[in-house]
Write an enzyme that holds these catalytic residues in place. Structure first.
Site, PDB file in Angstrom:
ATOM      1  N   ARG A  61       4.266  -7.638   2.507  1.00  0.00           N
ATOM      2  CA  ARG A  61       5.850  -7.173   2.234  1.00  0.00           C
ATOM      3  C   ARG A  61       6.130  -7.849   0.759  1.00  0.00           C
ATOM      4  NH1 ARG A  61      11.108  -9.846   4.172  1.00  0.00           N
ATOM      5  NH2 ARG A  61      12.490  -8.216   3.845  1.00  0.00           N
ATOM      6  N   HIS A  65       7.789  -5.685  -2.364  1.00  0.00           N
ATOM      7  CA  HIS A  65       8.926  -5.630  -2.929  1.00  0.00           C
ATOM      8  C   HIS A  65       8.918  -6.094  -4.555  1.00  0.00           C
ATOM      9  CE1 HIS A  65      12.035  -6.536   0.141  1.00  0.00           C
ATOM     10  NE2 HIS A  65      11.069  -5.805   0.992  1.00  0.00           N
ATOM     11  N   GLY A  71       7.609  -2.038 -11.307  1.00  0.00           N
ATOM     12  CA  GLY A  71       6.073  -2.199 -11.111  1.00  0.00           C
ATOM     13  C   GLY A  71       5.879  -3.418 -10.775  1.00  0.00           C
ATOM     14  N   ASN A  94      15.875  -9.408  -0.425  1.00  0.00           N
ATOM     15  CA  ASN A  94      14.638 -10.280  -0.563  1.00  0.00           C
ATOM     16  C   ASN A  94      14.959 -11.336   0.340  1.00  0.00           C
ATOM     17  OD1 ASN A  94      12.840  -8.989  -2.366  1.00  0.00           O
ATOM     18  ND2 ASN A  94      13.971  -9.804  -4.162  1.00  0.00           N
ATOM     19  N   HIS A 193       4.370  -1.070   8.485  1.00  0.00           N
ATOM     20  CA  HIS A 193       5.160  -1.489   9.493  1.00  0.00           C
ATOM     21  C   HIS A 193       4.542  -1.844  10.752  1.00  0.00           C
ATOM     22  CE1 HIS A 193       9.219   0.612   7.695  1.00  0.00           C
ATOM     23  NE2 HIS A 193       8.832  -0.517   6.975  1.00  0.00           N
ATOM     24  N   THR A 248       1.285  -4.289  18.648  1.00  0.00           N
ATOM     25  CA  THR A 248       0.358  -4.979  18.173  1.00  0.00           C
ATOM     26  C   THR A 248       0.707  -5.588  16.376  1.00  0.00           C
ATOM     27  OG1 THR A 248      -0.591  -2.840  17.099  1.00  0.00           O
ATOM     28  CG2 THR A 248      -1.500  -3.495  19.268  1.00  0.00           C
ATOM     29  N   ASP A 253      -2.983  -1.348  12.591  1.00  0.00           N
ATOM     30  CA  ASP A 253      -3.787  -0.157  13.331  1.00  0.00           C
ATOM     31  C   ASP A 253      -2.887   1.068  13.226  1.00  0.00           C
ATOM     32  OD1 ASP A 253      -1.650  -0.888  15.196  1.00  0.00           O
ATOM     33  OD2 ASP A 253      -3.243  -1.631  16.651  1.00  0.00           O
TER      34      ASP A 253
END
Length: 325
Positions: A61, A65, A71, A94, A193, A248, A253
């Site tokens: 994550r 961000h 960039g 954030n 996610h 999970t 996965d």
């Protein structure tokens, strides 16, 4: 794109490079100046994950961000200073960003081996890549050579450029199209996610009708119960309460897509993708084809991590990631 099976899993090599003012990202960028950098980052991420199994989700994550705001330049790591330099961390979007200090620790290890050779921006990308691998995902071979920014964008720019938690399919496709992604790659990058959680602040709109302000049901009864248990309406702390993204939550996965197909997508975009004719075919395919998901995700990861970067004289190599020397 090459696909090779190894003892440690599946490696995806995406043929890709970015040129900026004659300088470019490249594979093997640190072969002469810091050949051990990838091993150092890998060891650091493994050590952190042993003490905190949620570290991979935080590192991934953090990379997203950073890269979404002008960039991948490690500007998200900069702290405000006495000269009124602002910080991206001042953005409400954030909230919950973690592992900034972890990047600093890895950077100190790299500095000890290769002083002033490796940017914090490249370390963020390598750490996110290792986070995916250690969680069971593909090993993406990424081009390197990013430089660090010399000043952070304002928190207002972060507010403007980071997508909202309640973004839908239309907005999601627009965000990732700016990084050169196809619809398939956009659906694949959302597979991130599969790791981590969603804060209740991002999913309250799924519990409450914007027209009436009254509670509404989620798409699937089981999900309805999960969301309402983790995010009770009227909660005074929607930013600190959360629900898991899929069953999970510590494993990278394709369960995220199966979950979405069953009507259990937690975020708005998770719920919309299986229903939208543009994205539904890819959700269906990724739910049953793990390697197909890994392949598309790897391509998307390289595009995101290479979009809008600084190279050559456009940036610097910070000695300490959270401050400008």
């Amino acid at each position: 794109m090459d696909l090779r099976n190894t003892m440690c899993g599946v490696i995806f090599v995406v043929s890709f490079w970015v040129e900026v003012d004659g300088e470019k990202l490249s594979y093997g960028f640190y072969e002469r100046t810091c050949p051990q950098v990838e091993d150092i980052v890998s060891d650091g991420v493994q050590s952190m994950t042993l003490s905190d199994p949620t570290s991979p989700a935080g590192l991934l994550r953090l990379m997203f961000h950073d890269c979404q705001v002008q960039g991948c330049d490690s500007s998200i790591l900069l702290d405000p200073n006495d000269q009124a330099m602002q910080s991206e961390m001042g953005s409400s979007k954030n909230f919950g960003i973690r592992q900034r200090e972890s990047i600093g620790i890895i950077k100190s290890m790299v500095e000890e081996a290769c002083p002033q050779q490796v940017s914090c921006a490249d370390i963020i990308i390598l750490a996110a890549r290792e986070a995916i691998v250690i969680s069971g995902g593909p090993l993406v071979i990424v081009p390197l050579g990013r430089r660090d920014s010399i000043s952070p964008p304002s928190y207002k720019l972060a507010d403007a450029m980071l997508p909202p938690g309640n973004i839908g399919v239309d907005g999601m496709l627009q965000v990732f199209a700016k990084h050169g992604m196809t619809i398939e790659e956009s659906v694949a990058i959302l597979g991130s996610h599969t790791l981590g959680i969603s804060h209740c602040e991002s999913i309250l709109s799924r519990l409450q009708s914007p027209e009436t302000g009254k509670p509404k049901s989620a798409a699937e009864p089981g999900l309805d119960l999960i969301i309402r248990s983790g995010c009770p309406l009227g909660s005074l702390t929607p930013n600190t309460s959360f629900v898991f993204n899929d069953p999970t939550t510590l494993i990278f996965d394709n369960q995220y897509y199966d979950n979405a197909m069953r009507g259990r997508g937690v975020l708005r975009v998770d719920a919309e993708m299986p229903l939208d004719p543009r994205t539904a075919p890819f959700v269906q395919r990724f739910a049953s084809d793990r390697d197909g998901f890994f392949r598309a995700f790897s391509s998307a990861f390289v595009k995101l991590s290479s979009s809008g970067v600084l190279t050559g004289n456009q940036g610097v190599i910070r000695e300490v990631c959270n401050e400008i020397s």
